[in-house]
Design a protein around this motif. Structure first.
Motif, PDB file in Angstrom:
ATOM      1  N   UNK A  21       0.830  -1.205   0.000  1.00 29.66           N
ATOM      2  CA  UNK A  21       0.000   0.000   0.000  1.00 29.66           C
ATOM      3  C   UNK A  21       0.865   1.256   0.000  1.00 29.66           C
ATOM      4  N   UNK A  22       0.353   2.282  -0.630  1.00 30.97           N
ATOM      5  CA  UNK A  22       0.949   3.620  -0.586  1.00 30.97           C
ATOM      6  C   UNK A  22      -0.101   4.563  -0.030  1.00 30.97           C
ATOM      7  N   UNK A  23       0.271   5.380   0.950  1.00 32.36           N
ATOM      8  CA  UNK A  23      -0.688   6.354   1.451  1.00 32.36           C
ATOM      9  C   UNK A  23      -0.002   7.675   1.767  1.00 32.36           C
ATOM     10  N   UNK A  24      -0.785   8.741   1.684  1.00 31.36           N
ATOM     11  CA  UNK A  24      -0.304  10.087   1.966  1.00 31.36           C
ATOM     12  C   UNK A  24      -1.079  10.650   3.147  1.00 31.36           C
ATOM     13  N   UNK A  25      -0.415  11.489   3.912  1.00 24.85           N
ATOM     14  CA  UNK A  25      -1.066  12.248   4.982  1.00 24.85           C
ATOM     15  C   UNK A  25      -0.773  13.720   4.756  1.00 24.85           C
ATOM     16  N   UNK A  26      -1.762  14.560   4.981  1.00 27.46           N
ATOM     17  CA  UNK A  26      -1.566  15.994   4.856  1.00 27.46           C
ATOM     18  C   UNK A  26      -2.284  16.719   5.974  1.00 27.46           C
ATOM     19  N   UNK A  85      -8.322   8.068   6.581  1.00 27.51           N
ATOM     20  CA  UNK A  85      -8.039   7.905   7.996  1.00 27.51           C
ATOM     21  C   UNK A  85      -7.510   9.205   8.585  1.00 27.51           C
ATOM     22  N   UNK A  86      -7.691   9.353   9.899  1.00 27.86           N
ATOM     23  CA  UNK A  86      -7.146  10.491  10.635  1.00 27.86           C
ATOM     24  C   UNK A  86      -5.839  10.073  11.284  1.00 27.86           C
ATOM     25  N   UNK A  87      -4.956  11.036  11.448  1.00 26.12           N
ATOM     26  CA  UNK A  87      -3.639  10.747  12.009  1.00 26.12           C
ATOM     27  C   UNK A  87      -3.234  11.819  13.010  1.00 26.12           C
ATOM     28  N   UNK A  88      -2.549  11.381  14.067  1.00 32.95           N
ATOM     29  CA  UNK A  88      -1.860  12.291  14.979  1.00 32.95           C
ATOM     30  C   UNK A  88      -0.477  11.702  15.214  1.00 32.95           C
ATOM     31  N   UNK A  96      -4.934  14.258   7.857  1.00 35.44           N
ATOM     32  CA  UNK A  96      -5.864  13.303   7.267  1.00 35.44           C
ATOM     33  C   UNK A  96      -5.112  12.542   6.188  1.00 35.44           C
ATOM     34  N   UNK A  97      -5.315  11.222   6.122  1.00 36.29           N
ATOM     35  CA  UNK A  97      -4.592  10.403   5.164  1.00 36.29           C
ATOM     36  C   UNK A  97      -5.504   9.690   4.187  1.00 36.29           C
ATOM     37  N   UNK A  98      -4.919   9.316   3.055  1.00 32.40           N
ATOM     38  CA  UNK A  98      -5.649   8.575   2.011  1.00 32.40           C
ATOM     39  C   UNK A  98      -4.778   7.433   1.528  1.00 32.40           C
TER      40      UNK A  98
END
Length: 203
Positions: free
Chosen positions: A25-30, A165-168, A199-201
Motif C-alpha cells: 500500500x501507498x498512502x499520503x497524509x496531509x 483515515x485520521x492521524x496524529x 488526514x490520510x488517504x
C-alpha cells in the motif's frame, strides 16, 4: 484542523470500516505541523542563549508499506520560519528551514485493524535559508549550517471512511547547527518536538 481531529477520531471509533495498511500500500497524509524548538546554544556576546519561537506549517508524508507491519515514510513541509532572539538583545535574526526526513516505521496490530499505532526512527536533513539579521544584527550577515541528524516518531492512524483515515503524530529531530554572525560563531542545538495532525488517504 486540531479542533476537528478529536471529532474525526470519535467518529472513526464508531465506524466498522477497517484500516487497510497492507504490504504494497501507498498512502499520503496531509495536515498541520507545529514545530516547537527545544533549543540551547553558546552564550551570544554575554546576552544569553539563542531562542527560537514556534511555527506551524503544512506538512505532508508519503508512506510505502514493505510488509503489513513495516513501512518507509518521507516527510516534507512548507518552510518553517522562526524569530531568533536572546534575553539581552531581543530579536537578532529570522531564519527559515526545511526538514525533510526519512523514517523506517513499525505498525502495531493487524493489517485490517481500524486503529494502527506506530513508531518510527530515521534520519533528518535540515536546510536553512533566508537568514536575516535583525535588531543588533540588522544589515549584517547571518548564516546557519545545514544539519544532518537522527529523528524519531510515534503516531496513530484511525480509519473513518473507505481509504480515509485520521492521524496524529509526534516527532523528535536532532538538529545541530553553527550560527555564523559578525560577532562570532555559535553552536546551537534546536532539537524540535513537532506535532502533526493530518488526514490520510490510501491508494
Amino acid at each position: 484542523m486540531k479542533a476537528l481531529l478529536p471529532v474525526v477520531f470519535v467518529s472513526a471509533l464508531c465506524s466498522s470500516m477497517a484500516l487497510a495498511h497492507n504490504a504494497g500500500d501507498i498512502f499520503v497524509r496531509g495536515g498541520l505541523a507545529a514545530v516547537m524548538p527545544d533549543e540551547s546554544s553558546d552564550d551570544v556576546a554575554s546576552s544569553g542563549e539563542l531562542e527560537l519561537n514556534n511555527d506551524t506549517q503544512v506538512g505532508v508524508t508519503l508512506t510505502y508499506m514493505l510488509t503489513d507491519q513495516l513501512g518507509v515514510e518521507l516527510l516534507a513541509a512548507t518552510p518553517f520560519t522562526h524569530e531568533v532572539s536572546t534575553k539581552g538583545l531581543g530579536d537578532v535574526a529570522e531564519v527559515s528551514h526545511l526538514p525533510p526526513s526519512i523514517m523506517a516505521q513499525y505498525y502495531f496490530g493487524q493489517a485490517n485493524s481500524q486503529i494502527r499505532p506506530y513508531i518510527g526512527a530515521g534520519l533528518n536533513y535540515t536546510v536553512f535559508f533566508d537568514e536575516k539579521g535583525k535588531g543588533a544584527l540588522a544589515d549584517t550577515d547571518v548564516d546557519l549550517d545545514n544539519s544532518f541528524g537522527l529523528a524519531a516518531q510515534v503516531g496513530i492512524d484511525v480509519n473513518f471512511a473507505e481509504n480515509w483515515f485520521a492521524n496524529a503524530s509526534l516527532w523528535y529531530m536532532d538538529i545541530n547547527t553553527d550560527v555564523h554572525t559578525v560577532v562570532g560563531t555559535f553552536d546551537a542545538d534546536i532539537d524540535p518536538i513537532t506535532f502533526m495532525a493530518s488526514v490520510g488517504y490510501t491508494f
